[in-house]
Design an enzyme around this catalytic site. Structure first.
Site, PDB file in Angstrom:
ATOM      1  N   ASP A  56       0.765  -1.346   0.058  1.00 40.50           N
ATOM      2  CA  ASP A  56      -0.184  -0.153  -0.046  1.00 40.50           C
ATOM      3  C   ASP A  56       0.950   1.215   0.121  1.00 40.50           C
ATOM      4  O   ASP A  56       1.848   1.307   0.573  1.00 40.50           O
ATOM      5  CB  ASP A  56      -0.899   0.015   1.129  1.00 40.50           C
ATOM      6  N   ASP A 104       4.020   2.485  -4.156  1.00 42.26           N
ATOM      7  CA  ASP A 104       3.124   2.670  -5.344  1.00 42.26           C
ATOM      8  C   ASP A 104       3.147   1.430  -6.234  1.00 42.26           C
ATOM      9  O   ASP A 104       4.249   1.291  -6.895  1.00 42.26           O
ATOM     10  CB  ASP A 104       3.391   3.844  -5.845  1.00 42.26           C
ATOM     11  N   THR A 160     -16.386  -3.912  -9.514  1.00 42.76           N
ATOM     12  CA  THR A 160     -17.686  -3.266  -9.148  1.00 42.76           C
ATOM     13  C   THR A 160     -18.760  -3.731  -9.972  1.00 42.76           C
ATOM     14  O   THR A 160     -18.614  -3.477 -11.189  1.00 42.76           O
ATOM     15  CB  THR A 160     -17.488  -1.724  -9.096  1.00 42.76           C
ATOM     16  N   SER A 162     -18.994   6.543 -14.322  1.00 42.66           N
ATOM     17  CA  SER A 162     -17.957   7.693 -13.870  1.00 42.66           C
ATOM     18  C   SER A 162     -16.862   7.291 -14.212  1.00 42.66           C
ATOM     19  O   SER A 162     -16.494   6.083 -14.468  1.00 42.66           O
ATOM     20  CB  SER A 162     -18.209   7.709 -12.162  1.00 42.66           C
ATOM     21  N   TYR A 220     -14.003   6.641 -12.516  1.00 43.07           N
ATOM     22  CA  TYR A 220     -13.834   5.459 -11.633  1.00 43.07           C
ATOM     23  C   TYR A 220     -14.494   4.355 -12.016  1.00 43.07           C
ATOM     24  O   TYR A 220     -13.647   3.175 -12.296  1.00 43.07           O
ATOM     25  CB  TYR A 220     -14.109   5.997 -10.199  1.00 43.07           C
ATOM     26  N   HIS A 221     -15.557   4.139 -12.272  1.00 46.59           N
ATOM     27  CA  HIS A 221     -16.470   2.849 -12.724  1.00 46.59           C
ATOM     28  C   HIS A 221     -15.697   2.525 -13.997  1.00 46.59           C
ATOM     29  O   HIS A 221     -15.341   1.170 -14.398  1.00 46.59           O
ATOM     30  CB  HIS A 221     -17.899   3.065 -12.974  1.00 46.59           C
ATOM     31  N   LYS A 250     -12.544   0.565 -13.897  1.00 48.11           N
ATOM     32  CA  LYS A 250     -12.713  -0.699 -13.433  1.00 48.11           C
ATOM     33  C   LYS A 250     -12.901  -1.594 -14.647  1.00 48.11           C
ATOM     34  O   LYS A 250     -12.707  -2.884 -14.937  1.00 48.11           O
ATOM     35  CB  LYS A 250     -13.911  -0.815 -12.375  1.00 48.11           C
ATOM     36  N   GLN A 267     -18.003  -6.591  -6.890  1.00 49.96           N
ATOM     37  CA  GLN A 267     -18.752  -6.208  -5.551  1.00 49.96           C
ATOM     38  C   GLN A 267     -19.631  -5.157  -5.704  1.00 49.96           C
ATOM     39  O   GLN A 267     -19.417  -4.182  -6.281  1.00 49.96           O
ATOM     40  CB  GLN A 267     -17.370  -5.989  -4.672  1.00 49.96           C
TER      41      GLN A 267
HETATM   42  N1  LIG Z   1     -15.846   0.253  -0.474  1.00 50.90           N
HETATM   43  C1  LIG Z   1     -16.931  -0.214  -1.225  1.00 50.90           C
HETATM   44  O1  LIG Z   1     -18.010  -0.197  -1.061  1.00 50.90           O
HETATM   45  C2  LIG Z   1     -16.547  -1.126  -2.337  1.00 50.90           C
HETATM   46  C3  LIG Z   1     -17.262  -1.560  -3.418  1.00 50.90           C
HETATM   47  C4  LIG Z   1     -17.197  -2.145  -4.309  1.00 50.90           C
HETATM   48  C5  LIG Z   1     -15.950  -2.524  -4.732  1.00 50.90           C
HETATM   49  N2  LIG Z   1     -14.726  -1.998  -4.064  1.00 50.90           N
HETATM   50  C6  LIG Z   1     -13.586  -2.072  -4.224  1.00 50.90           C
HETATM   51  O2  LIG Z   1     -12.666  -2.735  -3.209  1.00 50.90           O
HETATM   52  C7  LIG Z   1     -11.437  -1.919  -3.413  1.00 50.90           C
HETATM   53  C8  LIG Z   1     -11.069  -1.490  -2.059  1.00 50.90           C
HETATM   54  O3  LIG Z   1     -12.127  -0.600  -1.860  1.00 50.90           O
HETATM   55  P1  LIG Z   1     -11.893   0.211  -0.210  1.00 50.90           P
HETATM   56  O4  LIG Z   1     -13.191   0.640   0.064  1.00 50.90           O
HETATM   57  O5  LIG Z   1     -11.271  -0.715   0.612  1.00 50.90           O
HETATM   58  O6  LIG Z   1     -11.066   1.442  -0.732  1.00 50.90           O
HETATM   59  P2  LIG Z   1      -9.970   2.223   0.068  1.00 50.90           P
HETATM   60  O7  LIG Z   1      -9.770   3.410  -0.545  1.00 50.90           O
HETATM   61  O8  LIG Z   1     -10.484   2.504   1.441  1.00 50.90           O
HETATM   62  O9  LIG Z   1      -8.509   1.268   0.139  1.00 50.90           O
HETATM   63  C9  LIG Z   1      -7.729   1.360  -1.174  1.00 50.90           C
HETATM   64  C10 LIG Z   1      -6.348   1.103  -0.721  1.00 50.90           C
HETATM   65  O10 LIG Z   1      -5.467   0.921  -1.964  1.00 50.90           O
HETATM   66  C11 LIG Z   1      -4.467   1.936  -1.730  1.00 50.90           C
HETATM   67  N3  LIG Z   1      -3.758   2.332  -2.994  1.00 50.90           N
HETATM   68  C12 LIG Z   1      -4.691   2.996  -3.928  1.00 50.90           C
HETATM   69  N4  LIG Z   1      -3.835   3.288  -5.015  1.00 50.90           N
HETATM   70  C13 LIG Z   1      -2.420   2.464  -4.621  1.00 50.90           C
HETATM   71  C14 LIG Z   1      -1.353   2.322  -5.623  1.00 50.90           C
HETATM   72  N5  LIG Z   1      -1.297   2.872  -6.650  1.00 50.90           N
HETATM   73  N6  LIG Z   1      -0.425   1.685  -4.875  1.00 50.90           N
HETATM   74  C15 LIG Z   1      -0.571   1.099  -3.547  1.00 50.90           C
HETATM   75  N7  LIG Z   1      -1.686   1.327  -2.803  1.00 50.90           N
HETATM   76  C16 LIG Z   1      -2.570   2.048  -3.483  1.00 50.90           C
HETATM   77  C17 LIG Z   1      -5.030   3.169  -0.698  1.00 50.90           C
HETATM   78  O11 LIG Z   1      -3.768   3.914  -0.138  1.00 50.90           O
HETATM   79  C18 LIG Z   1      -5.843   2.400   0.114  1.00 50.90           C
HETATM   80  O12 LIG Z   1      -5.289   2.019   1.405  1.00 50.90           O
HETATM   81  C19 LIG Z   1     -11.436  -1.030  -4.452  1.00 50.90           C
HETATM   82  O13 LIG Z   1     -10.801  -1.438  -5.760  1.00 50.90           O
HETATM   83  C20 LIG Z   1     -13.048  -0.654  -4.768  1.00 50.90           C
HETATM   84  O14 LIG Z   1     -13.041  -0.427  -6.219  1.00 50.90           O
HETATM   85  C21 LIG Z   1     -15.048  -1.191  -2.834  1.00 50.90           C
END
Ligand SMILES: NC(=O)c1ccc[n+]([C@@H]2O[C@H](COP(=O)([O-])OP(=O)(O)OC[C@H]3O[C@@H](n4cnc5c(N)ncnc54)[C@H](O)[C@@H]3O)[C@@H](O)[C@H]2O)c1
Ligand SMILES: NC(=O)c1ccc[n+]([C@@H]2O[C@H](COP(=O)([O-])OP(=O)(O)OC[C@H]3O[C@@H](n4cnc5c(N)ncnc54)[C@H](O)[C@@H]3O)[C@@H](O)[C@H]2O)c1
Lengths: 361, 361
Positions: free
Chosen positions: A28, A71, A141, A176, A178-179, A182, A205
């Site tokens: 992360d 990263d 997603t 969006s 973002y979507h 994905k 998800q």
């Molecule tokens: N939260 C939801 O309701 C939800 C729903 C559907 C899908 N998702 C998917 O689940 C995944 C996680 O969601 P979340 O809510 O935990 O998000 P979040 O933002 O809380 O966690 C994402 C983590 O990834 C890290 N990150 C981002 N870019 C990075 C990079 N380039 N290198 C290293 N680390 C990186 C961030 O620092 C963060 O800690 C996402 O891909 C999201 O699309 C989440």
């Protein structure tokens, strides 16, 4: 290997898998914590640093979690993590996952697609180069499918057209930047499965709610984040906080939207099941839908199949039962930390401009 | 505004439109010429610099073409071009368009998707910010659809499934990181049409052959490039050069692939028709297929509809008639410039690695 393991879903999953005896590493770059600073938002729950979290987990359970801070768009960094940890499974949560964030301005729309698409490409190349057998569990997603007027199948649909039939990837309609990122990921992954025999599961998800899991409950310092703001807060979490502080519920438009929701405890369950049932190589990406529960709505038809995980043994936490013990109690416990300024949505899909905005929350 | 106007399709189109009385600007960072230097390949035909080309066009026809030399991934540069030229139509050719190039190594796969996706996002934002009415004519590729076992419709397909019906984007199956970038573009464009009312036409074009157009024939210095190498050369152009120098035809695998081909004179015709019939705003991206002609093949079914342009008045140049006067004669004329080392394919989809390669042509 949990990419994005400091995040909302990643942290809960990392502890769950570690608790189940898996050897776990978190990758992360902590950029999610930077977004909080930049947007002036914060988790409802106080969360400790990733270093203290991992230290606390070791002292509470004796189990170590390896940390790779960096990263995934930096291929040199990612290569070192793969060469050192040699993952059997890589769960990829590590993306910019907020739709509103991706619609703030041009620079964040571009950042979102670059970060998510190039990051995922790097993960695919790292698997091909260093760990061909590694099973990729990628978080997609349900938003990739949009809201079609026909049933949403899991990844593929068999179409009969002008007398001929074929099974093709289910049409994508993202709403969006973002979507859309994905959707780009899903196509890139599907190609590498065919061309390189990569083993991948695309976990599409639904929206996640809840904050408590067995493992994060073990100690205050293990507590998970709980987002309720207009940019990163997901609907149900937002509504609970709003209810607790007496803020009107921020329903968008007529409110006829229908989405699948799932308890965070089912996110970790689904990931565990996906890891325990790796996709066969070369079969094309295995796509599983994880919305829960199914709801009919008058505004638009929404019928998303999600049988595969149930067949693999998923026992979903239904909305009612877990909602109270998890969400409302939490919101009540941290009521005075609520900053109502963070509640209202501040991002408009239409007004997104080219100038980099300092979002006035 | 012709983005990528120094390239194979862009240069022919820029002259054609200028000749028809359109006020034309070319936007290009000339990166295609850099690829030639990097890969040690070269156009069969000697091509003059963009500056000399534009100067010659002015002296031959009295018509001026404005030049904006820069990268569309640099939003500052692109904004200036839009603010200064105020385009009514933007024809976007300006991408890295070689599938083999995108499969050389990780860095070029990443470059291709970054350059093409972020470049197109910037064009969309520039239109939204500076010229809302501007009609975007984007070059897609038939390769976005892959080779499904059902008819390929133009952009959308009406599906009846479990008793319900909807018209959805046609499923995408791309087979290289380049083709995937086009799929990403198509999804990004479709979203901005819905969200912002952008007027866009996605021209999914088949493989282009030929080198002569009326305008580029007007003077030696206006001559178009003709690629025959294994990375940028398109099939028919390659076969013609191979035939002329007695090199065995480089048929890939069993050779049962079927693709749509079109004469470069039809590329410029299609673009002109697309500009003259701009998409209505907010209707979703208008997608037109431009493969030509339709051929049945035993290896796989390939039936790609392409009625819209014919309805708009396209009079296609059929393969046989134009092939000789255009291709073979050209290849013969420049026979001694042929470098046979450039002919064999040097890129393998499977062996693509993470180390940046110096392609040994
Ligand atoms: N939260 C939801 O309701 C939800 C729903 C559907 C899908 N998702 C998917 O689940 C995944 C996680 O969601 P979340 O809510 O935990 O998000 P979040 O933002 O809380 O966690 C994402 C983590 O990834 C890290 N990150 C981002 N870019 C990075 C990079 N380039 N290198 C290293 N680390 C990186 C961030 O620092 C963060 O800690 C996402 O891909 C999201 O699309 C989440
Ligand atoms: N040639 C074909 O057979 C064919 C077939 C189908 C579709 N197309 C599409 O038509 C378009 C043009 O194809 P072509 O054969 O003329 O390619 P080309 O490589 O000859 O021309 C592309 C031009 O775009 C420029 N360019 C690339 N990236 C740029 C950037 N970031 N900023 C500014 N300029 C940039 C290059 O310098 C080059 O001059 C491509 O999008 C391609 O996908 C081509």
């Amino acid at each position: 290997m949990i990419i994005g393991g400091d995040g909302y879903c990643g942290w809960a999953t990392a502890l769950h898998l570690s608790n189940k005896g898996y050897e776990v590493a978190i990758v992360d770059n902590l950029v999610r914590r930077l977004f909080d600073h930049q947007l002036g938002i914060d988790s409802l729950t106080p969360i400790s640093s990733i270093q203290n979290r991992v230290r606390r987990w070791k002292s509470v359970t004796g189990k170590s979690i390896q940390l790779f801070i960096g990263d995934i768009c930096d291929f040199e960094f990612l290569s070192e993590a793969f060469k050192s940890f040699e993952p059997d499974s890589a769960v990829h949560f590590g993306e910019q996952r907020s739709a509103p964030y991706s619609m703030i301005d041009r620079s964040r729309a571009v950042y979102t697609q670059h970060n998510n698409v190039i990051g995922t490409l790097n993960v695919l190349f790292a698997i091909k180069e260093f760990s061909q057998e590694c099973h990729l569990v990628k978080l997609g997603t349900m938003g990739e499918y949009g809201t079609p007027n026909i049933d949403i199948e899991e990844g593929y649909i068999t179409i009969t057209h002008n007398g001929r039939t074929d099974t093709l990837p289910y049409p994508k309609q993202a709403s969006s930047f973002y979507h859309l990122s994905k959707v780009h990921d899903s196509h890139n992954i599907a190609f590498t499965c065919k061309a390189w025999g990569i083993r991948a599961t695309d976990l599409n998800q639904g929206v996640v709610y809840g904050v408590r899991t067995d493992e994060t409950d073990m100690h205050e310092e293990l507590c998970n984040r709980f987002d309720y703001d207009g940019v990163f807060g997901t609907a149900l979490n937002r509504f609970c906080v709003q209810a607790v502080v007496g803020h009107p519920l921020t329903v968008y438009g007529k409110g006829g939207q229908t989405r699948g929701y799932l308890d965070i405890r089912d996110t970790v369950q689904c990931v565990e099941l996906a890891i325990a049932n790796p996709a066969k190589p070369g079969l094309g990406v295995q796509t599983i839908s994880v919305p829960n529960p199914r709801v009919e709505a008058e505004e638009h038809y929404y019928n998303a199949k999600h049988t595969k995980l149930v067949e693999l043994g998923l026992r979903p936490h239904l909305l009612s039962e877990s909602l109270l013990d998890s969400l409302l109690n939490f919101a009540i416990k941290f009521k005075d930390r609520v900053d109502t300024a963070q509640i209202m949505p501040t991002v408009s899909w239409k007004k997104i401009g080219v100038k980099t905005r300092t979002v006035s929350v």
